[in-house]
Design an enzyme around this catalytic site. Structure first.
Site, mmCIF file in Angstrom:
data_model
loop_
_atom_site.group_PDB
_atom_site.id
_atom_site.type_symbol
_atom_site.label_atom_id
_atom_site.label_comp_id
_atom_site.label_asym_id
_atom_site.label_seq_id
_atom_site.Cartn_x
_atom_site.Cartn_y
_atom_site.Cartn_z
ATOM 1 C CB CYS A 2 -1.064 0.069 1.243
ATOM 2 S SG CYS A 2 -1.608 -1.699 1.409
ATOM 3 N NE ARG A 27 3.970 1.890 -0.030
ATOM 4 C CZ ARG A 27 5.116 1.645 0.876
ATOM 5 N NH1 ARG A 27 5.659 3.007 0.772
ATOM 6 N NH2 ARG A 27 4.794 1.038 1.420
ATOM 7 C CD1 TRP A 74 0.338 -5.840 -3.508
ATOM 8 C CD2 TRP A 74 0.575 -6.470 -1.386
ATOM 9 N NE1 TRP A 74 0.524 -7.075 -3.393
ATOM 10 C CE2 TRP A 74 1.026 -7.274 -2.589
ATOM 11 C CE3 TRP A 74 0.825 -6.758 -0.057
ATOM 12 C CZ2 TRP A 74 2.025 -8.955 -1.970
ATOM 13 C CZ3 TRP A 74 1.111 -8.134 0.140
ATOM 14 C CH2 TRP A 74 1.115 -8.943 -1.064
ATOM 15 C CG ASN A 100 0.415 2.301 3.638
ATOM 16 O OD1 ASN A 100 -0.999 2.268 3.698
ATOM 17 N ND2 ASN A 100 1.461 2.779 3.356
ATOM 18 N N GLY A 101 -0.818 -0.980 6.810
ATOM 19 C CA GLY A 101 -1.057 -2.255 7.722
ATOM 20 C C GLY A 101 -1.231 -2.966 7.929
ATOM 21 C CD GLU A 487 19.557 -10.743 -6.513
ATOM 22 O OE1 GLU A 487 19.015 -11.636 -5.810
ATOM 23 O OE2 GLU A 487 19.516 -9.780 -7.433
ATOM 24 C CE LYS A 491 16.409 -9.526 -8.856
ATOM 25 N NZ LYS A 491 16.549 -9.160 -7.420
ATOM 26 C CD GLU A 494 12.281 -10.088 -8.452
ATOM 27 O OE1 GLU A 494 11.527 -9.725 -7.682
ATOM 28 O OE2 GLU A 494 13.718 -10.374 -8.080
ATOM 29 C CG HIS A 510 25.289 -35.054 -4.593
ATOM 30 N ND1 HIS A 510 25.886 -36.391 -4.262
ATOM 31 C CD2 HIS A 510 26.080 -34.380 -4.691
ATOM 32 C CE1 HIS A 510 27.353 -36.266 -4.058
ATOM 33 N NE2 HIS A 510 27.665 -34.729 -4.325
ATOM 34 C CE LYS A 607 12.783 -0.942 -4.740
ATOM 35 N NZ LYS A 607 13.211 -2.192 -5.500
#
Ligand code: F6R
Length: 612
Positions: A2, A27, A74, A100-101, A487, A491, A494, A510, A607
Site C-alpha cells: 500500500c 510499490r 495491496w 497502510n499496515g 540471485e 531475478k 520474478e 546429488h 516493492k
C-alpha cells in the site's frame, strides 16, 4: 504494497494526489482511491485497478477541494474491489481514513462496533478505524482538540501496524496522521504540506521532510504542523533536508525503471563507496564507532534479510569470514525470528533491507535486541523503520529504487558489506594491509568495469531472444558464483515468470541433474580461478545431457563447447558478484521484455513487504 499520499494547501488536491499515487505505483497495488473535502463534505472516488483509472471516474476532474488523502491498496483483508479500496468512511460520512499496515484485532473491534450499532461495507481491517474515531468523537467533549483525541482513542485500541491519515468536514482545516511500524513522511511546503508513505511520491514538491516516528501524531494545517507524542503531549520536530533529486525518481529516458537502475550501478556504487574507502587509507564510517574491544569480543555474526538482500548477505558473509575470521551465519528473516537463534551480547546481528520497511527483517531485528545483541542496519532509505530500531545504521546511498526487482540496491549492499568487512579487518588487524589495499583498488575499479559490461548488451539480448520461450532454466556456480546464481535465478523468476533453480554446481549430481534434458538452458557463472576447473567439469556433465549453456566468466575459456560465453572483467573473488550479477540482471530484463511483460511491476509482488 500500500501507498499513502496527502495534501493540504491552496491548490486543487486531486491532481497532486493522483500524481503522488502514480509515483508510488512501484510499490505494487491492486486498487486506488482518493478522498477530498469538497463543500463541507467528503467526496470519495476509488476503484480497483490502476491509478490512471481514477481519471475516468465521473466528476473527478471537477473536484476543487484543497485538502485530500489518497491510497494505493495491496489486498490483505478482502479481495481487490471498489468496496475494499481506501479511503474508508465511518457510517456518518464524518471521517475518511486511509491506512497502510494490518490491524490484527480488527475482528474484535468490528464486533465491539457492531454491538454499538455500526455497520460495515467492506471486508477490510481498515474500516474499523473511521468508525472507532466516530465513536470516540461522538462520546468526547466537543472542544477544538476533540478530533485529535478521538483519533488517539481509536489508535489506542488498535493492535498491529499502521500509517494512518484522517480528514473530516467537521474540521476542514487539518489532516491528522499517526504511524506505528509503517512509514509516513510529511513534506513541508510554503503554505502547503504534503504527506506520503514514501519520499519519491512528493519529492517533486519539496525536499524538506519530517520523518514521523512510531506512535507520533501530527496535526497538519496549511501553514503549520503540530507534533504530539503518544500521550498527546506536543513537541517540536526538526525538518530534514533530503537531497534526492526528483528526476532520480523518474525514468530518465529509459524504457523501464529496472533498466535505468541497472545502468545507474556505476554511479550508485560510487555513492556507496563515497569517502568511506580510499587507497592507502584506513576505511572509515561516519555513522559507526565500533571499538576494537567490542569487535574482539564478538564470537558470531548473523546477517539477516529477505530475498535479494539476503543474497547480498551471502557475499557479506564471504568477505567477513575471509578478512576477519569471525563466523557468519546468513539467515532468511522470516525463519530467523521463529527458530530460536543462539544470540547473546557477543553476537553482532546485521540486517539488510533496501526499503528498511520489510516486516520480517524488522521483527528479526527486534528479537536480537531483546536478547542483548548489538544490531546494525544496512539500508537504502533514510529514516526508514529499520534504521530507527537498530543500534547502528550504514546507508547504501544507492538512490531511490523504484522497480520491484532489486538491482542497484543489491550491488550497493554487497559493496557496503565488503567495505564493512575491510573496516572490521583493519580494526582487528586480521588481514595484511597490502591485501586489503589490493582489494580496495579492485573496489574502486568496479564502476568502470560495470560500464564495460553495460557497453556490450548485444550478446545478452541475442541470448534472451533465443531462450525466452523456455519453461525452465538452471543457474550453476560454486562458492561466490553460487551466491550469484541464486540471485540470477530469483531475478529471472520474478520478472519473466520462468521457473528456474539455482544449484551449487558440485551438488548437481546429488539429485538435480535428473532434471537436465535435451535443449534445457543452463546458465553458469565461472569467476573464481580456484574453482573454475571443477565447475567446468560440472558444466560438461549437463552438456552431455543435451543442455544449452550460457557461461558468464572472467576466465579465458576456449574450446569448451559452451553455446554462449559472456566475458566480464576480472576482479577479486570477494567482489566478483558485483560484476557477474549485471549480465544476469540484463538477461532477466530482456527475457521479460521479449515476453511482453510489465518488467517494473511483476505480478503478485510488492516493492516493500510490510506484512509478515
Ligand atoms: C527481489 C526483491 C526482494 C527484496 C526483499 C527484501 O528483487 O526485491 O527479494 O530484496 O523483499 O526487501 P528489502 O531489501 O526492502 O528488505
Amino acid at each position: 504494497m500500500c501507498g499513502i499520499v496527502g495534501y493540504i494547501g491552496n491548490k486543487k488536491a486531486t491532481p497532486i494526489l493522483i500524481n503522488g499515487l502514480l509515483s508510488l505505483e512501484y510499490r505494487g497495488y491492486d486498487s486506488a482511491g482518493i478522498a477530498v473535502l469538497e463543500n463541507n463534505k467528503i467526496v470519495v472516488m476509488k476503484d480497483k485497478g490502476r491509478v490512471n483509472n481514477l481519471n475516468n471516474i465521473d466528476g473527478i476532474n471537477n473536484l476543487n477541494g484543497t485538502i485530500g488523502i489518497a491510497h494505493t491498496r495491496w489486498a490483505t483483508h478482502g479481495k481487490p474491489s471498489k468496496e475494499n479500496s481506501h479511503p474508508h468512511l465511518d457510517n456518518s460520512n464524518s471521517f475518511a481514513v486511509v491506512h497502510n499496515g494490518i490491524i490484527e484485532n480488527y475482528n474484535e473491534l468490528r464486533n465491539f462496533l457492531t454491538e454499538k450499532g455500526y455497520t460495515f461495507i467492506s471486508q477490510t481491517d481498515t474500516e474499523v478505524i473511521p468508525n472507532l474515531i466516530h465513536y470516540y468523537y461522538k462520546n468526547g467533549i466537543k472542544d477544538e482538540n476533540v478530533f485529535l483525541r478521538a483519533v488517539k482513542s481509536a489508535v489506542d485500541d488498535l493492535k498491529g501496524s499502521y500509517a494512518i491519515e484522517v480528514i473530516s468536514p467537521l474540521f476542514p482545516n487539518r489532516v491528522i496522521v499517526v504511524r506505528k511500524d509503517s512509514p509516513l513522511v510529511i513534506g513541508k511546503g510554503e503554505n502547503e504540506n504534503y504527506i506520503a508513505s514514501d519520499i519519491p511520491a512528493i519529492l517533486s514538491h519539496t525536499k524538506n521532510f519530517y520523518l514521523l516516528d512510531d506512535n507520533e501524531y501530527a496535526e497538519i494545517y496549511t501553514d503549520h504542523i503540530n507534533f504530539y507524542d503518544s500521550s498527546l503531549v506536543s513537541h517540536s520536530k526538526a525538518v530534514k533536508n533530503i537531497e534526492w533529486d526528483a528526476s532520480a525518481a523518474e525514468k530518465d529516458g529509459f524504457e523501464d525503471y529496472m533498466l535505468k537502475e541497472i545502468f545507474e550501478q556505476p554511479n550508485s556504487i560510487r555513492e556507496t563507496i563515497g569517502s568511506r574507502l580510499k587507497l592507502n587509507e584506513l576505511c572509515s564510517f561516519d555513522d559507526l564507532d565500533l571499538s576494537k574491544e567490542y569487535l574482539q569480543s564478538i564470537n558470531k555474526i548473523y546477517i539477516v534479510a529477505c530475498g535479494t538482500a539476503m543474497h547480498a548477505g551471502l557475499a557479506g558473509k564471504n568477505a567477513i569470514e575471509k578478512l576477519c575470521r569471525i563466523p557468519v551465519t546468513v539467515d532468511i528473516a522470516s525463519e530467523f525470528r521463529y527458530r530460536d537463534p543462539i544470540i547473546d551480547d557477543k553476537t553482532l546481528c546485521i540486517y539488510i533491507s533496501q526499503s528498511g520497511e520489510t516486516a520480517d527483517t524488522i521483527a528479526a531485528l527486534k528479537l536480537a535486541k531483546t536478547k542483548g545483541a548489538k544490531t546494525l542496519a544496512v539500508s537504502n532509505v533514510i529514516g526508514s523503520s529499520i534504521t530507527r530500531e537498530a543500534n547502528y545504521t550504514i546507508y547504501t546511498h544507492a538512490g531511490p529504487e523504484i522497480a520491484v526487482a532489486s538491482t542497484k540496491a543489491y550491488t550497493s549492499q554487497v559493496v557496503l558489506l565488503v567495505i564493512l568487512a575491510i573496516y572490521f579487518a583493519e580494526i582487528l588487524n586480521s588481514t595484511p594491509a597490502n591485501l586489503l589495499n589490493d582489494l580496495k583498488a579492485d573496489i574502486l575499479d568496479l564502476p568502470v568495469k560495470i560500464e564495460t559490461i553495460l557497453d556490450q548488451l548485444e550478446p545478452i539480448k541475442d541470448f534472451a531472444k533465443k531462450v525466452y520461450t523456455q519453461k525452465d532454466m538452471f543457474f550453476l556456480g560454486r562458492g561466490t558464483d553460487y551466491n550469484v546464481a541464486l540471485e540470477g535465478s530469483l531475478k529471472l523468476k520474478e520478472i519473466s515468470y520462468i521457473h528456474s533453480e539455482a544449484y551449487s554446481a558440485g551438488e548437481l549430481k546429488h539429485g538435480p541433474i535428473a532434471l537436465i534434458e535435451n535443449g534445457i538452458t543452463v546458465v553458469s557463472i565461472l569467476t573464481d580461478p580456484s574453482l573454475v576447473e571443477k565447475s567446468i567439469s560440472n558444466i560438461q556433465e549437463v552438456i552431455t545431457r543435451g543442455a544449452k549453456t550460457l557461461v558468464i566468466t572472467n576466465q579465458n575459456l576456449t574450446n569448451k563447447h559452451f553455446d554462449f560465453v559472456i566475458n566480464i572483467p576480472n576482479t577479486n573473488p570477494l567482489i566478483s558478484p558485483i560484476l557477474s550479477v549485471v549480465p544476469l540482471q540484463l538477461l532477466a530484463y530482456y527475457i521479460s521484455k521479449n515476453k511482453g511483460l510489465d518488467v517494473d511491476k511483476p505480478r503478485n509482488l510488492a516493492k516493500s513487504v510490510t506484512v509478515e
